[in-house]
Scaffold this active site. Structure first.
Site, mmCIF file in Angstrom:
data_model
loop_
_atom_site.group_PDB
_atom_site.id
_atom_site.type_symbol
_atom_site.label_atom_id
_atom_site.label_comp_id
_atom_site.label_asym_id
_atom_site.label_seq_id
_atom_site.Cartn_x
_atom_site.Cartn_y
_atom_site.Cartn_z
ATOM 1 N N LYS A 225 0.809 -1.204 0.000
ATOM 2 C CA LYS A 225 0.000 0.000 0.000
ATOM 3 C C LYS A 225 0.851 1.268 0.000
ATOM 4 O O LYS A 225 0.360 2.348 -0.281
ATOM 5 C CB LYS A 225 -0.874 0.027 1.276
ATOM 6 N N GLY A 226 2.117 1.125 0.357
ATOM 7 C CA GLY A 226 2.960 2.292 0.593
ATOM 8 C C GLY A 226 3.086 3.271 -0.576
ATOM 9 O O GLY A 226 3.285 4.462 -0.380
ATOM 10 N N ASP B 99 7.322 3.215 -2.995
ATOM 11 C CA ASP B 99 7.613 4.320 -2.076
ATOM 12 C C ASP B 99 9.065 4.274 -1.605
ATOM 13 O O ASP B 99 9.723 5.303 -1.505
ATOM 14 C CB ASP B 99 6.660 4.310 -0.875
ATOM 15 N N ASP C 220 14.473 -0.672 0.433
ATOM 16 C CA ASP C 220 15.179 -0.868 1.691
ATOM 17 C C ASP C 220 16.205 -1.985 1.448
ATOM 18 O O ASP C 220 17.251 -1.757 0.845
ATOM 19 C CB ASP C 220 14.116 -1.235 2.738
ATOM 20 N N LYS D 2 16.815 3.885 0.477
ATOM 21 C CA LYS D 2 17.604 3.710 1.701
ATOM 22 C C LYS D 2 18.769 2.780 1.365
ATOM 23 O O LYS D 2 18.759 1.591 1.691
ATOM 24 C CB LYS D 2 16.717 3.055 2.773
ATOM 25 N N PHE E 152 13.699 5.919 10.806
ATOM 26 C CA PHE E 152 12.358 5.333 10.719
ATOM 27 C C PHE E 152 11.437 6.363 10.077
ATOM 28 O O PHE E 152 10.943 7.271 10.737
ATOM 29 C CB PHE E 152 11.850 4.937 12.102
ATOM 30 N N VAL E 153 11.264 6.242 8.775
ATOM 31 C CA VAL E 153 10.474 7.248 8.060
ATOM 32 C C VAL E 153 9.008 6.828 7.925
ATOM 33 O O VAL E 153 8.702 5.661 7.689
ATOM 34 C CB VAL E 153 11.070 7.576 6.659
ATOM 35 N N ASP F 162 4.211 3.691 6.614
ATOM 36 C CA ASP F 162 3.518 3.483 7.891
ATOM 37 C C ASP F 162 4.430 2.973 9.001
ATOM 38 O O ASP F 162 5.546 2.484 8.762
ATOM 39 C CB ASP F 162 2.399 2.461 7.712
ATOM 40 N N ARG G 252 0.192 6.864 7.445
ATOM 41 C CA ARG G 252 0.310 6.853 5.977
ATOM 42 C C ARG G 252 -0.225 8.141 5.363
ATOM 43 O O ARG G 252 0.196 8.532 4.279
ATOM 44 C CB ARG G 252 -0.470 5.667 5.388
HETATM 45 C C1 PRP Z 1 7.608 -1.592 2.045
HETATM 46 C C2 PRP Z 1 7.781 -0.782 0.778
HETATM 47 C C3 PRP Z 1 8.398 -1.754 -0.175
HETATM 48 C C4 PRP Z 1 9.220 -2.644 0.721
HETATM 49 C C5 PRP Z 1 10.655 -2.233 0.653
HETATM 50 O O1 PRP Z 1 6.418 -2.302 1.975
HETATM 51 O O2 PRP Z 1 6.558 -0.296 0.299
HETATM 52 O O3 PRP Z 1 7.438 -2.523 -0.848
HETATM 53 O O4 PRP Z 1 8.736 -2.472 2.061
HETATM 54 O O5 PRP Z 1 11.425 -3.023 1.483
HETATM 55 P P1 PRP Z 1 12.533 -4.040 0.952
HETATM 56 O O6 PRP Z 1 13.373 -3.278 -0.023
HETATM 57 O O7 PRP Z 1 13.286 -4.373 2.220
HETATM 58 O O8 PRP Z 1 11.875 -5.217 0.373
HETATM 59 P P2 PRP Z 1 5.740 -3.024 3.227
HETATM 60 O O9 PRP Z 1 6.059 -4.489 3.193
HETATM 61 O O10 PRP Z 1 6.090 -2.290 4.492
HETATM 62 O O11 PRP Z 1 4.203 -2.895 2.897
HETATM 63 P P3 PRP Z 1 3.299 -1.566 2.653
HETATM 64 O O12 PRP Z 1 3.721 -0.976 1.332
HETATM 65 O O13 PRP Z 1 1.891 -2.071 2.613
HETATM 66 O O14 PRP Z 1 3.566 -0.614 3.811
#
Ligand code: PRP
Length: 179
Positions: free
Chosen positions: A42-43, A99, A102, A130, A151-152, A158, A164
């Protein structure tokens, strides 16, 4: 500013300025094409909505949802598909809209999966990078900002499904997630 926010990393104005620049870059590089913009739920929703509205070339929209699982934490690197695309992507120019990158596990899984469906191209457009947290080598083709290892939250990001809808990217106070 929200009471749980330590400081603002990227303001509403900074986000909109950078998003307009990214949109102009995509407009120019995809001129004459109709890219399929794949938002990862959803991000990416806020970034996705603003980016697409700032673009002027024709685009199509679709979404995927991914979940991390195994060993109780996303650091295991195992991800699974929760919602797939509605349409076939063979021969299409696909732009994945995220979004944040990581560890890179999510995008490396997604890119591999989408490539196996024989699209014409797959590129990654990520608002935040990141880089210091990267485990697998994956790069954004289009990037909004480099992001410190904080922690953004906000603008789609979220903590336990909250924050969000903040219109900026903020740094969450430690006291919120360490209590
Ligand atoms: C977050 C973000 C990416 C992922 C990045 O999603 O939206 O999809 O983590 O992290 P990575 O590079 O370590 O894989 P999340 O799983 O938190 O779900 P969300 O988008 O619903 O918040």
């Amino acid at each position: 500013m929200h009471q749980d926010v330590e400081g603002i990393m990227f303001s509403k104005e900074q986000l909109q300025t950078r998003i307009a620049e990214l949109a102009a870059q995509l407009d120019s590089e995809y001129a004459g094409k109709t890219p399929l913009m794949v938002g990862i739920l959803k991000g990416s929703v806020m970034f996705y909505a603003d980016l697409l509205r700032a673009m002027t070339i024709p685009v199509e929209m679709d979404f995927m949802a991914i979940s991390s699982y195994g060993a109780g934490s996303k650091s295991s690197g195992e991800v699974k598909l929760i919602k797939d695309l509605d349409r076939k992507i063979e021969g299409r120019d696909v732009i994945i809209v995220e979004d944040i990158i990581d560890s890179g596990y999510t995008l490396s899984y997604l890119k591999r999966m989408l490539y196996s469906r024989k699209p014409s191209s797959v590129k990654i457009c990520a608002l935040l990078d990141k880089y210091s947290r990267r485990v697998v080598p994956i790069e954004a083709d289009y990037k909004g900002f480099d992001c410190e290892d904080e922690f953004v939250i906000g603008f789609g990001l979220d903590y336990a499904e909250r924050y969000r809808n903040l219109p900026y990217i903020g740094i969450l106070k430690r006291s919120v997630y360490e209590k």
